[in-house]
Motif scaffolding. Structure first.
Motif, PDB file in Angstrom:
ATOM      1  N   ALA A   1      -1.900  12.078  -6.800  1.00 32.38           N
ATOM      2  CA  ALA A   1      -1.829  12.266  -5.357  1.00 32.38           C
ATOM      3  C   ALA A   1      -0.433  12.705  -4.945  1.00 32.38           C
ATOM      4  O   ALA A   1       0.547  12.503  -5.658  1.00 32.38           O
ATOM      5  N   ALA A   2      -0.352  13.312  -3.758  1.00 38.38           N
ATOM      6  CA  ALA A   2       0.945  13.694  -3.240  1.00 38.38           C
ATOM      7  C   ALA A   2       1.788  12.453  -2.967  1.00 38.38           C
ATOM      8  O   ALA A   2       1.276  11.415  -2.575  1.00 38.38           O
ATOM      9  N   GLN A   3       3.099  12.592  -3.180  1.00 36.29           N
ATOM     10  CA  GLN A   3       3.989  11.462  -2.930  1.00 36.29           C
ATOM     11  C   GLN A   3       4.271  11.368  -1.439  1.00 36.29           C
ATOM     12  O   GLN A   3       3.976  12.249  -0.664  1.00 36.29           O
ATOM     13  N   GLY A   4       4.909  10.265  -1.037  1.00 38.81           N
ATOM     14  CA  GLY A   4       5.230  10.093   0.368  1.00 38.81           C
ATOM     15  C   GLY A   4       4.831   8.714   0.829  1.00 38.81           C
ATOM     16  O   GLY A   4       4.747   7.778   0.049  1.00 38.81           O
ATOM     17  N   ALA A   5       4.584   8.591   2.130  1.00 42.71           N
ATOM     18  CA  ALA A   5       4.295   7.285   2.716  1.00 42.71           C
ATOM     19  C   ALA A   5       3.039   6.670   2.142  1.00 42.71           C
ATOM     20  O   ALA A   5       2.918   5.451   2.045  1.00 42.71           O
ATOM     21  N   THR A   6       2.057   7.507   1.745  1.00 37.58           N
ATOM     22  CA  THR A   6       0.820   6.974   1.205  1.00 37.58           C
ATOM     23  C   THR A   6       1.047   6.318  -0.142  1.00 37.58           C
ATOM     24  O   THR A   6       0.419   5.318  -0.470  1.00 37.58           O
ATOM     25  N   ASN A   7       1.969   6.860  -0.940  1.00 35.36           N
ATOM     26  CA  ASN A   7       2.212   6.363  -2.293  1.00 35.36           C
ATOM     27  C   ASN A   7       3.722   6.338  -2.572  1.00 35.36           C
ATOM     28  O   ASN A   7       4.224   7.043  -3.445  1.00 35.36           O
ATOM     29  N   PRO A   8       4.478   5.511  -1.841  1.00 36.30           N
ATOM     30  CA  PRO A   8       5.941   5.555  -1.949  1.00 36.30           C
ATOM     31  C   PRO A   8       6.479   5.039  -3.272  1.00 36.30           C
ATOM     32  O   PRO A   8       7.628   5.320  -3.624  1.00 36.30           O
ATOM     33  N   ASN A   9       5.662   4.282  -4.033  1.00 40.56           N
ATOM     34  CA  ASN A   9       6.118   3.741  -5.311  1.00 40.56           C
ATOM     35  C   ASN A   9       5.746   4.625  -6.494  1.00 40.56           C
ATOM     36  O   ASN A   9       5.943   4.234  -7.651  1.00 40.56           O
ATOM     37  N   ASN A  10       5.181   5.820  -6.197  1.00 42.76           N
ATOM     38  CA  ASN A  10       4.819   6.793  -7.237  1.00 42.76           C
ATOM     39  C   ASN A  10       3.877   6.192  -8.278  1.00 42.76           C
ATOM     40  O   ASN A  10       3.983   6.471  -9.471  1.00 42.76           O
ATOM     41  N   ASP A  11       2.955   5.367  -7.821  1.00 39.59           N
ATOM     42  CA  ASP A  11       1.979   4.762  -8.715  1.00 39.59           C
ATOM     43  C   ASP A  11       0.758   5.656  -8.854  1.00 39.59           C
ATOM     44  O   ASP A  11       0.549   6.581  -8.066  1.00 39.59           O
ATOM     45  N   PHE A  12      -0.037   5.363  -9.884  1.00 44.38           N
ATOM     46  CA  PHE A  12      -1.222   6.185 -10.119  1.00 44.38           C
ATOM     47  C   PHE A  12      -2.288   5.865  -9.078  1.00 44.38           C
ATOM     48  O   PHE A  12      -2.615   4.702  -8.844  1.00 44.38           O
ATOM     49  N   GLN A  13      -2.831   6.907  -8.443  1.00 47.57           N
ATOM     50  CA  GLN A  13      -3.826   6.743  -7.394  1.00 47.57           C
ATOM     51  C   GLN A  13      -5.226   6.919  -7.976  1.00 47.57           C
ATOM     52  O   GLN A  13      -5.524   7.910  -8.635  1.00 47.57           O
ATOM     53  N   VAL A  14      -6.072   5.910  -7.762  1.00 47.67           N
ATOM     54  CA  VAL A  14      -7.430   5.930  -8.308  1.00 47.67           C
ATOM     55  C   VAL A  14      -8.289   6.919  -7.530  1.00 47.67           C
ATOM     56  O   VAL A  14      -8.317   6.907  -6.296  1.00 47.67           O
ATOM     57  N   ALA A  15      -8.984   7.772  -8.264  1.00 46.49           N
ATOM     58  CA  ALA A  15      -9.897   8.727  -7.632  1.00 46.49           C
ATOM     59  C   ALA A  15     -11.170   8.026  -7.177  1.00 46.49           C
ATOM     60  O   ALA A  15     -11.572   7.007  -7.732  1.00 46.49           O
ATOM     61  N   ASN A  16     -11.790   8.583  -6.154  1.00 45.34           N
ATOM     62  CA  ASN A  16     -13.051   8.067  -5.619  1.00 45.34           C
ATOM     63  C   ASN A  16     -12.964   6.585  -5.226  1.00 45.34           C
ATOM     64  O   ASN A  16     -13.730   5.752  -5.707  1.00 45.34           O
ATOM     65  N   PRO A  17     -12.028   6.242  -4.333  1.00 47.63           N
ATOM     66  CA  PRO A  17     -11.909   4.849  -3.893  1.00 47.63           C
ATOM     67  C   PRO A  17     -13.035   4.503  -2.923  1.00 47.63           C
ATOM     68  O   PRO A  17     -13.808   5.371  -2.502  1.00 47.63           O
ATOM     69  N   PRO A  18     -13.147   3.236  -2.533  1.00 46.16           N
ATOM     70  CA  PRO A  18     -14.157   2.842  -1.543  1.00 46.16           C
ATOM     71  C   PRO A  18     -13.973   3.581  -0.219  1.00 46.16           C
ATOM     72  O   PRO A  18     -12.896   4.109   0.083  1.00 46.16           O
ATOM     73  N   ASN A  19     -15.026   3.580   0.571  1.00 49.32           N
ATOM     74  CA  ASN A  19     -15.041   4.324   1.831  1.00 49.32           C
ATOM     75  C   ASN A  19     -14.660   3.480   3.037  1.00 49.32           C
ATOM     76  O   ASN A  19     -14.675   3.976   4.168  1.00 49.32           O
ATOM     77  N   ASP A  20     -14.338   2.214   2.819  1.00 50.88           N
ATOM     78  CA  ASP A  20     -13.952   1.332   3.921  1.00 50.88           C
ATOM     79  C   ASP A  20     -12.937   0.329   3.366  1.00 50.88           C
ATOM     80  O   ASP A  20     -12.540   0.418   2.197  1.00 50.88           O
ATOM     81  N   GLY A  21     -12.529  -0.612   4.190  1.00 52.72           N
ATOM     82  CA  GLY A  21     -11.523  -1.583   3.798  1.00 52.72           C
ATOM     83  C   GLY A  21     -11.846  -2.268   2.483  1.00 52.72           C
ATOM     84  O   GLY A  21     -12.984  -2.678   2.242  1.00 52.72           O
ATOM     85  N   ILE A  22     -10.840  -2.419   1.614  1.00 53.33           N
ATOM     86  CA  ILE A  22     -11.025  -2.991   0.284  1.00 53.33           C
ATOM     87  C   ILE A  22     -10.739  -4.486   0.360  1.00 53.33           C
ATOM     88  O   ILE A  22      -9.673  -4.906   0.819  1.00 53.33           O
ATOM     89  N   SER A  23     -11.693  -5.296  -0.073  1.00 57.10           N
ATOM     90  CA  SER A  23     -11.618  -6.748   0.125  1.00 57.10           C
ATOM     91  C   SER A  23     -11.205  -7.519  -1.117  1.00 57.10           C
ATOM     92  O   SER A  23     -10.696  -8.643  -1.005  1.00 57.10           O
ATOM     93  N   SER A  24     -11.432  -6.980  -2.311  1.00 53.82           N
ATOM     94  CA  SER A  24     -11.014  -7.679  -3.534  1.00 53.82           C
ATOM     95  C   SER A  24     -10.864  -6.693  -4.678  1.00 53.82           C
ATOM     96  O   SER A  24     -11.494  -5.626  -4.691  1.00 53.82           O
ATOM     97  N   LEU A  25     -10.010  -7.067  -5.639  1.00 57.82           N
ATOM     98  CA  LEU A  25      -9.850  -6.344  -6.891  1.00 57.82           C
ATOM     99  C   LEU A  25      -9.870  -7.367  -8.018  1.00 57.82           C
ATOM    100  O   LEU A  25      -9.230  -8.427  -7.907  1.00 57.82           O
ATOM    101  N   SER A  26     -10.574  -7.082  -9.096  1.00 62.50           N
ATOM    102  CA  SER A  26     -10.594  -7.993 -10.246  1.00 62.50           C
ATOM    103  C   SER A  26     -10.748  -7.195 -11.530  1.00 62.50           C
ATOM    104  O   SER A  26     -11.493  -6.209 -11.583  1.00 62.50           O
ATOM    105  N   TRP A  27     -10.020  -7.646 -12.562  1.00 60.02           N
ATOM    106  CA  TRP A  27      -9.992  -6.974 -13.857  1.00 60.02           C
ATOM    107  C   TRP A  27     -10.868  -7.698 -14.862  1.00 60.02           C
ATOM    108  O   TRP A  27     -10.928  -8.934 -14.879  1.00 60.02           O
ATOM    109  N   SER A  28     -11.473  -6.938 -15.748  1.00 59.06           N
ATOM    110  CA  SER A  28     -12.188  -7.531 -16.875  1.00 59.06           C
ATOM    111  C   SER A  28     -11.205  -8.308 -17.751  1.00 59.06           C
ATOM    112  O   SER A  28     -10.076  -7.852 -17.975  1.00 59.06           O
TER     113      SER A  28
END
Length: 351
Positions: A11-38
């Motif tokens: 993704a483009a850098q800037g205010a959306t991604n100021p820490n230059n982290d990897f942006q996940v493609a196809n994210p949810p379409n509304d507010g994200i309520s939880s994240l959990s790893w296997s």
């Protein structure tokens, strides 16, 4: 899997991604309520107010490939993995828990409450799922049975929950805290009021099971121990504040190897902390929207965090037009961010 800070960002850098982290493609379409790893591989699950539960395969080059999704009838609020990584549990505003068998891509309802299910956790040591609801109950489920094996009345609605067997901590409305020893799950080991003056937003049990962290809407974290003999080690500190503006602490996650922790806030910032040396290890750059949730992967090499509206300003969000949608980012952690340091005198704005 090696996952380092050298991969490209899509993704483009800037205010959306100021820490230059990897942006996940196809994210949810509304507010994200939880994240959990296997617990067995780098598969990431998210739940969202769009009613969907998404699963992503995070690969060695940083690419996060969408694998599958299932749908709830109403917004999904929480998620947890089975210990062997074979299934995901999710709950939400449809008052039910679904067990999603990943091998067959089949969801099955296995639990229910009278009101929305706010939090849940799989307890591998006893083979049970625990669910906390706004109906003021805590229920334990054997996924093979249609009725709960145990139901416990809470003093108020469940707002937060964390478990490191045998310690289970439930944060309820009106600042109630219920501390359970799961050798006797029917009765709270302790029932106390939060040491913080405002509403509990999140809790996280210590990896060594001696205590827990509490985060509140007032931009403050409490470090609390279960036993009175350790009360001298209790303290609180301020965080997620900008001059006169105070923001909620939305989530707290412990690093699986080092025992340090990270907080995420409505200010759009995530911070790494060391409670034992009483200092902040690193403050990351501010995102353009709140960070409602975050989680370390199984070895702590990746911190996933969501950037989306968290309802902290109610139904009318004055920043909605500037938020840039709902996003999930993957931060490759560095040792300087998560490794403990020698003691210092202060952590944040310690009270």
């Amino acid at each position: 899997m090696a996952f380092s800070g050298g991969f490209g960002v899509t993704a483009a850098q800037g205010a959306t991604n100021p820490n230059n982290d990897f942006q996940v493609a196809n994210p949810p379409n509304d507010g994200i309520s939880s994240l959990s790893w296997s617990p067995t591989a780098n598969f990431l699950v998210s739940t969202s107010w769009d009613c969907e539960v998404y699963c992503y395969d995070v690969q060695a080059n940083g690419q996060a490939v969408p694998k599958a999704s299932i749908k709830h009838d109403k917004p999904a609020l929480c998620s947890a993995w089975m210990h062997d990584g074979s299934a995901v549990f999710s709950g939400g505003c449809d008052n039910m828990v679904k067990k999603w068998d990943l091998a067959t891509n089949t969801p099955t309802q296995i639990a229910a409450h009278d009101l929305p299910i706010r939090h849940l956790a799989w307890i591998p040591e006893v083979g049970l799922l625990v669910t906390g609801s706004w109906d003021k109950t805590l229920k334990y489920w054997d996924a093979r049975q249609p009725t709960p094996t145990l139901q416990v009345q809470l003093p108020e609605r469940c707002y937060a929950l964390s478990c490191t067997h045998p310690l289970l901590v439930v944060g309820c409305a009106e600042r109630h805290l219920q501390i359970f020893n799961l050798s006797n799950p029917q009765t709270p080991y302790r029932s106390i009021q939060s040491p913080l003056k405002y509403q509990t937003r999140c809790v996280a049990t210590f990896p060594d099971k001696s205590g827990y962290l509490i985060g509140s809407i007032e931009g403050r974290v409490a470090v609390n121990h279960v036993e009175d003999s350790l009360a001298s080690k209790n303290f609180t500190f301020k965080c997620h504040r900008e001059q006169a503006d105070i923001y909620a602490v939305n989530s707290i996650s412990f690093h699986p190897r080092h025992g340090t922790f990270v907080t995420t806030g409505s200010d759009g910032v995530f911070n790494f902390w060391d409670k034992d040396s009483k200092q902040r290890l690193k403050q990351m750059q501010k995102c353009n929207a709140p960070i409602p949730c975050g989680a370390f992967n199984r070895d702590g090499s990746i911190f996933a965090y969501a950037v989306s509206y968290d309802w902290s300003k109610g139904g009318q969000d004055p920043m909605a037009s500037a938020q840039g949608g709902n996003n999930i980012f993957l931060h490759a952690t560095e040792e300087t961010e998560v490794k403990p340091r020698p003691p210092a005198n202060r952590v944040g704005g310690r009270r």
